[in-house]
Scaffold this motif. Sequence first.
Motif, PDB file in Angstrom:
ATOM      1  N   ILE A  10       0.889  -1.106  -0.085  1.00  0.00           N
ATOM      2  CA  ILE A  10      -0.066   0.026  -0.011  1.00  0.00           C
ATOM      3  C   ILE A  10       0.794   1.150  -0.079  1.00  0.00           C
ATOM      4  O   ILE A  10       1.583   1.512   1.181  1.00  0.00           O
ATOM      5  N   ARG A  11       0.705   1.933  -0.938  1.00  0.00           N
ATOM      6  CA  ARG A  11       1.530   3.188  -1.328  1.00  0.00           C
ATOM      7  C   ARG A  11       0.776   4.467  -0.346  1.00  0.00           C
ATOM      8  O   ARG A  11      -0.359   4.667  -0.846  1.00  0.00           O
ATOM      9  N   VAL A  12       1.685   5.052   0.401  1.00  0.00           N
ATOM     10  CA  VAL A  12       0.977   6.157   1.279  1.00  0.00           C
ATOM     11  C   VAL A  12       1.645   7.536   1.202  1.00  0.00           C
ATOM     12  O   VAL A  12       3.079   7.172   1.306  1.00  0.00           O
ATOM     13  N   VAL A  13       1.081   8.596   1.055  1.00  0.00           N
ATOM     14  CA  VAL A  13       1.585   9.995   1.118  1.00  0.00           C
ATOM     15  C   VAL A  13       1.119  10.457   2.440  1.00  0.00           C
ATOM     16  O   VAL A  13       0.106  10.338   3.019  1.00  0.00           O
ATOM     17  N   ILE A  14       2.040  11.003   3.083  1.00  0.00           N
ATOM     18  CA  ILE A  14       1.656  11.669   4.518  1.00  0.00           C
ATOM     19  C   ILE A  14       1.710  13.340   4.472  1.00  0.00           C
ATOM     20  O   ILE A  14       2.693  13.800   3.799  1.00  0.00           O
ATOM     21  N   ALA A  15       0.483  14.060   4.567  1.00  0.00           N
ATOM     22  CA  ALA A  15       0.447  15.355   4.587  1.00  0.00           C
ATOM     23  C   ALA A  15       0.373  15.994   5.949  1.00  0.00           C
ATOM     24  O   ALA A  15      -0.960  15.645   6.482  1.00  0.00           O
ATOM     25  N   ASP A  16       1.112  16.667   6.686  1.00  0.00           N
ATOM     26  CA  ASP A  16       1.103  17.348   7.788  1.00  0.00           C
ATOM     27  C   ASP A  16       2.203  18.213   7.874  1.00  0.00           C
ATOM     28  O   ASP A  16       3.495  18.219   7.623  1.00  0.00           O
ATOM     29  N   ASP A  17       1.771  19.607   8.478  1.00  0.00           N
ATOM     30  CA  ASP A  17       2.705  20.655   8.423  1.00  0.00           C
ATOM     31  C   ASP A  17       3.787  20.598   9.534  1.00  0.00           C
ATOM     32  O   ASP A  17       4.662  21.455   9.540  1.00  0.00           O
ATOM     33  N   GLN A  18       3.682  19.543  10.443  1.00  0.00           N
ATOM     34  CA  GLN A  18       4.562  19.400  11.511  1.00  0.00           C
ATOM     35  C   GLN A  18       5.529  18.098  10.831  1.00  0.00           C
ATOM     36  O   GLN A  18       4.890  16.852  10.997  1.00  0.00           O
ATOM     37  N   VAL A  38       5.458   6.651   0.259  1.00  0.00           N
ATOM     38  CA  VAL A  38       6.279   7.115  -1.022  1.00  0.00           C
ATOM     39  C   VAL A  38       6.354   8.596  -1.164  1.00  0.00           C
ATOM     40  O   VAL A  38       7.039   9.238  -2.037  1.00  0.00           O
ATOM     41  N   GLY A  39       5.923   9.289  -0.062  1.00  0.00           N
ATOM     42  CA  GLY A  39       5.832  10.865  -0.192  1.00  0.00           C
ATOM     43  C   GLY A  39       5.525  11.555   1.000  1.00  0.00           C
ATOM     44  O   GLY A  39       4.738  10.926   1.857  1.00  0.00           O
ATOM     45  N   GLN A  40       5.879  12.781   1.307  1.00  0.00           N
ATOM     46  CA  GLN A  40       5.665  13.472   2.263  1.00  0.00           C
ATOM     47  C   GLN A  40       5.272  14.996   1.875  1.00  0.00           C
ATOM     48  O   GLN A  40       5.687  15.314   0.805  1.00  0.00           O
ATOM     49  N   ALA A  41       4.115  15.657   2.443  1.00  0.00           N
ATOM     50  CA  ALA A  41       4.008  16.985   2.222  1.00  0.00           C
ATOM     51  C   ALA A  41       3.669  18.019   3.365  1.00  0.00           C
ATOM     52  O   ALA A  41       3.033  17.298   4.362  1.00  0.00           O
ATOM     53  N   SER A  42       4.029  19.173   3.457  1.00  0.00           N
ATOM     54  CA  SER A  42       3.695  19.956   4.485  1.00  0.00           C
ATOM     55  C   SER A  42       2.468  20.951   4.290  1.00  0.00           C
ATOM     56  O   SER A  42       2.319  21.728   5.226  1.00  0.00           O
ATOM     57  N   ASP A  43       1.943  20.893   3.292  1.00  0.00           N
ATOM     58  CA  ASP A  43       0.977  21.664   3.100  1.00  0.00           C
ATOM     59  C   ASP A  43      -0.291  21.084   2.137  1.00  0.00           C
ATOM     60  O   ASP A  43       0.189  20.038   1.377  1.00  0.00           O
ATOM     61  N   GLY A  44      -1.448  21.649   1.859  1.00  0.00           N
ATOM     62  CA  GLY A  44      -2.291  21.066   0.921  1.00  0.00           C
ATOM     63  C   GLY A  44      -1.992  20.952  -0.545  1.00  0.00           C
ATOM     64  O   GLY A  44      -2.098  20.047  -1.094  1.00  0.00           O
ATOM     65  N   THR A  45      -1.280  22.080  -1.067  1.00  0.00           N
ATOM     66  CA  THR A  45      -0.613  22.318  -2.177  1.00  0.00           C
ATOM     67  C   THR A  45       0.188  21.187  -2.562  1.00  0.00           C
ATOM     68  O   THR A  45       0.247  20.555  -3.554  1.00  0.00           O
ATOM     69  N   GLN A  46       1.061  20.760  -1.605  1.00  0.00           N
ATOM     70  CA  GLN A  46       2.151  19.691  -1.861  1.00  0.00           C
ATOM     71  C   GLN A  46       1.549  18.502  -1.895  1.00  0.00           C
ATOM     72  O   GLN A  46       1.776  17.423  -2.743  1.00  0.00           O
ATOM     73  N   ALA A  47       0.506  18.248  -1.223  1.00  0.00           N
ATOM     74  CA  ALA A  47      -0.188  17.078  -0.966  1.00  0.00           C
ATOM     75  C   ALA A  47      -0.643  16.640  -2.425  1.00  0.00           C
ATOM     76  O   ALA A  47      -1.014  15.552  -2.908  1.00  0.00           O
ATOM     77  N   VAL A  63      -6.078  18.038   8.708  1.00  0.00           N
ATOM     78  CA  VAL A  63      -7.104  18.970   8.480  1.00  0.00           C
ATOM     79  C   VAL A  63      -6.494  20.487   8.342  1.00  0.00           C
ATOM     80  O   VAL A  63      -7.042  21.316   7.476  1.00  0.00           O
ATOM     81  N   ARG A  64      -5.845  20.679   9.261  1.00  0.00           N
ATOM     82  CA  ARG A  64      -5.533  22.210   9.280  1.00  0.00           C
ATOM     83  C   ARG A  64      -3.702  22.191   9.050  1.00  0.00           C
ATOM     84  O   ARG A  64      -2.818  22.014   9.564  1.00  0.00           O
ATOM     85  N   MET A  65      -3.646  22.880   7.723  1.00  0.00           N
ATOM     86  CA  MET A  65      -2.317  23.210   7.467  1.00  0.00           C
ATOM     87  C   MET A  65      -2.072  24.590   6.585  1.00  0.00           C
ATOM     88  O   MET A  65      -3.457  24.966   6.233  1.00  0.00           O
ATOM     89  N   PRO A  66      -1.165  25.273   6.797  1.00  0.00           N
ATOM     90  CA  PRO A  66      -1.162  26.571   5.917  1.00  0.00           C
ATOM     91  C   PRO A  66      -1.485  26.651   4.475  1.00  0.00           C
ATOM     92  O   PRO A  66      -1.286  25.387   3.894  1.00  0.00           O
ATOM     93  N   GLY A  67      -2.047  27.667   3.988  1.00  0.00           N
ATOM     94  CA  GLY A  67      -2.337  27.718   2.578  1.00  0.00           C
ATOM     95  C   GLY A  67      -3.581  26.849   2.529  1.00  0.00           C
ATOM     96  O   GLY A  67      -4.488  27.187   2.880  1.00  0.00           O
TER      97      GLY A  67
END
Length: 266
Positions: A10-18, A38-47, A63-67
């Motif tokens: 299962i390929r997972v991306v983690i999106a969190d600003d922390q 397979v990837g990480q993101a610090s905001d919604g745009t990157q996600a 649910v709460r990220m900048p931008g």
Amino acid sequence: MNESNGNDGIRVVIADDQELVRAGFAMVIGSQPDMAVVGQASDGTQAVAAAESLRPDVVLMDVRMPGMDGIEATRRITALASGVRPIRVIILTTFDLDEYVMAAIDAGASGFLLKDTEPETLLNSIRTVFQGNAIIAPSATKRLIEKMMQDGYAQHGSLGGVPNAGVAVGIGGGNGTNGAINDTDYAANGRAANQPSYTDPELDLLTDREREVLVEVAHGLSNQEIADKLFISLPTVKTHVAHILAKINARDRVQAVVFAYDNHLV
């Protein structure tokens, strides 16, 4: 946005600003032989960008990220052309608020969990969502069903149901058997039992057996429990569930649950 080398399972991306939160989730997920971050993101745009380029199976979305916040990012990700492999989104939040749950489901999320969820529950939830089911933190389940019924939010099969975290589907609370909300709950939420009610035309497409299976799904039974109760095989139950979802135009079991409530099958 960091990408790992995991390509199997299962390929997972983690999106969190922390960063520490991302690292913690990555460590838990990376310990599993059937999962890979397979990837990480610090905001919604990157996600959204990560979802487009990496095509993960599941995105863990704060649910709460900048931008761009997690709700809007979820809406954009679930709107992507999915091809043969849809991208599922699990919303993660510190705040157990009804408006977040409603917004997450409306945006197309397949799950809603609190960040303090036990690691084993998180991992089971990822597997559950990957299989096409849906999960909602148990603390939110009964309130959400009640809100949907009171507000008419689920009318005409427009929304999903409310499964407990870590299982395919289940209703928390209520006074009926198997945790289902009974007629007393239903009437108390603004729909009297003797009031004329609308039913979706898709309901007529279901066979008697499919209705039986749908009722048990709405009661929170797993596929195996349904098989045992109805004295049919597990593959047969899975086939019935697939046919039900197709006939009622439901994205997953979470939508099937409220369809059952909204059409007074439960």
